[in-house]
Write a protein that holds these residues in place. Structure first.
Motif, PDB file in Angstrom:
ATOM      1  N   LEU A  61       0.829  -1.205   0.000  1.00  0.00           N
ATOM      2  CA  LEU A  61       0.000   0.000   0.000  1.00  0.00           C
ATOM      3  C   LEU A  61       0.864   1.256   0.000  1.00  0.00           C
ATOM      4  CD1 LEU A  61      -2.826  -1.009   2.515  1.00  0.00           C
ATOM      5  CD2 LEU A  61      -2.993  -0.816   0.023  1.00  0.00           C
ATOM      6  N   ARG A  62       1.929   1.240   0.822  1.00  0.00           N
ATOM      7  CA  ARG A  62       2.833   2.400   0.837  1.00  0.00           C
ATOM      8  C   ARG A  62       3.516   2.588  -0.515  1.00  0.00           C
ATOM      9  NH1 ARG A  62       4.048   0.536   6.184  1.00  0.00           N
ATOM     10  NH2 ARG A  62       5.833  -0.639   5.369  1.00  0.00           N
ATOM     11  N   ARG A  63       3.945   1.473  -1.121  1.00  0.00           N
ATOM     12  CA  ARG A  63       4.604   1.571  -2.416  1.00  0.00           C
ATOM     13  C   ARG A  63       3.640   2.062  -3.488  1.00  0.00           C
ATOM     14  NH1 ARG A  63       8.095  -3.481  -4.191  1.00  0.00           N
ATOM     15  NH2 ARG A  63       9.075  -2.833  -2.232  1.00  0.00           N
ATOM     16  N   ARG A  64       2.403   1.556  -3.446  1.00  0.00           N
ATOM     17  CA  ARG A  64       1.413   2.011  -4.419  1.00  0.00           C
ATOM     18  C   ARG A  64       1.117   3.498  -4.245  1.00  0.00           C
ATOM     19  NH1 ARG A  64      -2.136  -1.426  -3.253  1.00  0.00           N
ATOM     20  NH2 ARG A  64      -1.459  -3.000  -4.768  1.00  0.00           N
ATOM     21  N   ALA A  65       1.020   3.938  -2.974  1.00  0.00           N
ATOM     22  CA  ALA A  65       0.787   5.362  -2.718  1.00  0.00           C
ATOM     23  C   ALA A  65       1.967   6.200  -3.207  1.00  0.00           C
ATOM     24  CB  ALA A  65       0.551   5.588  -1.224  1.00  0.00           C
TER      25      ALA A  65
END
Length: 315
Positions: A61-65
């Motif tokens: 999720l952090r990488r996608r954000a």
């Protein structure tokens, strides 16, 4: 489901009773305590796997954000670069108009007045006659300089005749400046109705590429290709412009002092396009830009600007 199947099989074959019979002779080794120990170990492994799964999900999720934020920043950067280029071209268009409408008209009036003085003083005042001729020559020189400045600020024929004609005029000008070089221009496709931003980007790309030719490959053979893919083709109307020469080339691994290639890349990428450079020492230089078709959709254009002042006329 796996747990239920294991329980049913264990109940069918009396696994616990079998395990007891197998391990009762090894009571002194406490092997009968292994099931509880293995259960705790399995529970610990399951908890650790669940924790790693949750951490990996949070990391994704952090990488996608972060990727979405990078895409947003990249889009903002392209938008700002495009707005900067548009503002630059608008200012050039304004300067071209001011040079033509204001300074050009005054120089024309000076030339006419000097011509009148020349005619009136031809027989009576030789010195005034010579001075008036000098004024007319100066006015003509300034007119030519202004014409050159306007051509640099705004390409000739781009507003009135379109991109292909402006390209032909640009190449013809370089033929006159570089008589030892040969130029070949190939235009394929429909280039009508494009935005001013796209037209000026493609024109400046070719202009800067030919400027590089004048600096490093003055006796080379230059080929310019301006191609638009069919609207129903694989690329769906993509615009490709290529400038290649067979000059001395360059080692791209070494830093270059000029900013021409940087400016080209900024202009092309501001429109969402791709910029490519290929060169090796002794094997020429190749510049290629690929621009997606959606940037060429029609928009409300700015009124065209006269780009070249009329030559002053003497009376």
């Amino acid at each position: 489901m796996l747990t239920a199947i294991v329980w049913a099989l264990s109940a069918t074959f009396d696994v616990s009773e079998l395990a007891y019979r197998w391990t009762r002779n090894s009571e002194r080794y406490q092997l009968d305590e292994l099931p509880v120990t293995m259960f705790v170990l399995a529970a610990g492994c399951a908890w650790f796997a669940w924790r790693r799964y949750r951490e990996s999900q949070r990391e994704l999720l952090r990488r996608r954000a972060a990727e979405e934020e990078a895409e947003r920043l990249l889009a903002d950067n392209r938008r700002l670069a495009s707005e900067r280029i548009e503002a630059q071209e608008a200012e050039r268009r304004h300067l071209a108009r001011e040079l033509h409408d204001e300074l050009g008209q005054y120089l024309n009036a000076i030339a006419l007045d000097a011509g009148r003085i020349r005619d009136l003083s031809a027989d009576r005042e030789p010195e005034i006659h010579r001075t008036s001729l000098a004024v007319m020559q100066s006015a003509s020189f300034v007119y030519r300089q202004i014409g050159g400045m306007i051509r640099k600020l705004r390409p000739i024929g781009l507003d009135e005749l379109g991109l292909p004609s402006a390209m032909e005029h640009c190449v013809e000008g370089w033929r006159e400046r570089l008589p030892d070089a040969s130029f070949k221009l190939t235009v394929d496709g429909d280039f009508d109705g494009f935005t001013d931003a796209l037209n000026i980007t493609l024109y400046r790309f070719v202009q800067e590429a030919l400027t590089n030719v004048s600096k490093f490959a003055r006796e080379s053979s230059v080929e310019i290709y301006l191609v638009r893919a069919p609207l129903d083709g694989e690329r769906g109307g993509e615009i490709v412009v290529t400038v290649a020469d067979d000059g001395p080339g360059a080692d791209l691994s070494k830093p270059r002092a000029g900013l021409g290639l940087v400016g080209m890349r900024e202009r092309v990428e501001a429109l969402g396009g791709e910029f490519h450079v290929a060169s090796e020492p002794g094997r020429g230089f190749l510049l290629c830009a690929r621009v997606p078709p959606h940037v060429g959709l029609p928009e409300h254009s700015v009124p065209s600007v006269p780009i070249e002042p009329d030559e002053p006329k003497s009376s």
